[in-house]
Design an enzyme around this catalytic site. Sequence first.
Site, PDB file in Angstrom:
ATOM      1  N   GLY A  70       0.892  -1.379  -0.221  1.00 52.06           N
ATOM      2  CA  GLY A  70       0.027   0.083   0.132  1.00 52.06           C
ATOM      3  C   GLY A  70       1.034   1.231  -0.032  1.00 52.06           C
ATOM      4  N   GLY A 119       0.119  -4.948   0.971  1.00 53.94           N
ATOM      5  CA  GLY A 119      -0.938  -4.605   0.065  1.00 53.94           C
ATOM      6  C   GLY A 119      -0.915  -5.432  -1.057  1.00 53.94           C
ATOM      7  N   GLU A 142       5.677  -5.176   7.712  1.00 51.04           N
ATOM      8  CA  GLU A 142       5.067  -4.508   8.586  1.00 51.04           C
ATOM      9  C   GLU A 142       5.771  -4.030   9.826  1.00 51.04           C
ATOM     10  OE1 GLU A 142       2.219  -5.655   5.402  1.00 51.04           O
ATOM     11  OE2 GLU A 142       3.421  -6.548   6.787  1.00 51.04           O
ATOM     12  N   ASP A 150      -1.598  -7.019   7.705  1.00 56.28           N
ATOM     13  CA  ASP A 150      -2.893  -6.526   7.601  1.00 56.28           C
ATOM     14  C   ASP A 150      -3.357  -7.340   6.361  1.00 56.28           C
ATOM     15  OD1 ASP A 150      -1.330  -4.702   6.084  1.00 56.28           O
ATOM     16  OD2 ASP A 150      -2.810  -2.938   6.407  1.00 56.28           O
TER      17      ASP A 150
END
Length: 380
Positions: A70, A119, A142, A150
């Site tokens: 992301g 992502g 992360e 996530d």
Amino acid sequence: MASTNGETDQVLVEEKSSARIFTLNRPKQLNALSATMVSRLLELFLACAEDSSVKLIILKGKGRAFCAGGDVAAVVRDLTQGNWKSGADYFRTEFTLNYVMATYSKPQVSILNGIVMGGGAGASVHGRFRIATENSLFAMPETALGLFPDVGASYFLSRLPGFFGEYVGLTGTRLDGAEMLACGLATHFVQAERLPLLEEALVKADSSDSAAISSIIGEFSHTPDLKKNSAYHRLNIINKCFSRRTVEEIIVALEREAADNKDDWISSTIHSLKKASPMSLKISLRSIREGRLQGIGKCLIREFRMVSHVLRGEVSRDFIEGCRAILFDKDRNPKWEPSNIESISDEMVDRYFAKVNDSDWEDLKLPVRSNLPAYAIAKL
């Protein structure tokens, strides 16, 4: 037909027979998912689900990455101006996309010919077919950024063999295409030079039948050997150490192994854990453990609560600090706060899993899905 206007060019769209080919098109940014791209992909996937002329989705990236994650740099820029809610909106849309992909009624073939991180994993691993190549490089990095795995990672990491998911999620280790296939993150391995022919065969098949598509991909794929030093060869040690109840116990178990074995892999694993955000390690382990017992929807709803708390920075501001050290200043020397695992109480961790106390905030609401194939129903 290709899209030609403005920001929609961040996702290129080709219509070939009954297939739709979506190409992530920010090669200079390693196809990092901007808010525009996430919204556009969601719009495209929802439209194709309703279009009876579409039988298959092929998703790929332009350049040397499928998708490096992301676009968190944009989120952090808003955060530093005191605007955490635009970041929450970004993750709300992204997690909705992850859910739509995980419960999609038509086969999605993701071609992972390059970097697949964060992502990028969320935009592919939830789909039916994931094709790794000799160029694939996977990671969930992360915890080094003060975040946590996530995009539904608590669902897919917790379902890898043994405790390999905890290892991948906590250390941010990098996996190649052979390792992705061995642990199940990829469903097939195809040499990059054969991808154009495979794509052609998939379009020509004009089918939405998963067995037929799997059979076509199978004709182009093979099982590569794992490298001699692959972490996957160490699954026994990983299971022994990463099955422990707490992060502290995992590190102690690894240190015991290091005392008995002169193995560079063990010392580099310990080093990765000690370099990561202590708060990230604590919430990531709990998230993956809870994910083992939850369907994809519950995992994403929980992760949205968690990411909202990360953005608000009430318990820890490690996400801003991690992005500063890794993405902006690039000194790679984050100053984590709390600075050690021992000073993090259960109550601090619990706060990440609770609803956000803000009148404008609400839990992630996932779209109602229908006509689901058996493999999608199994994830609910």
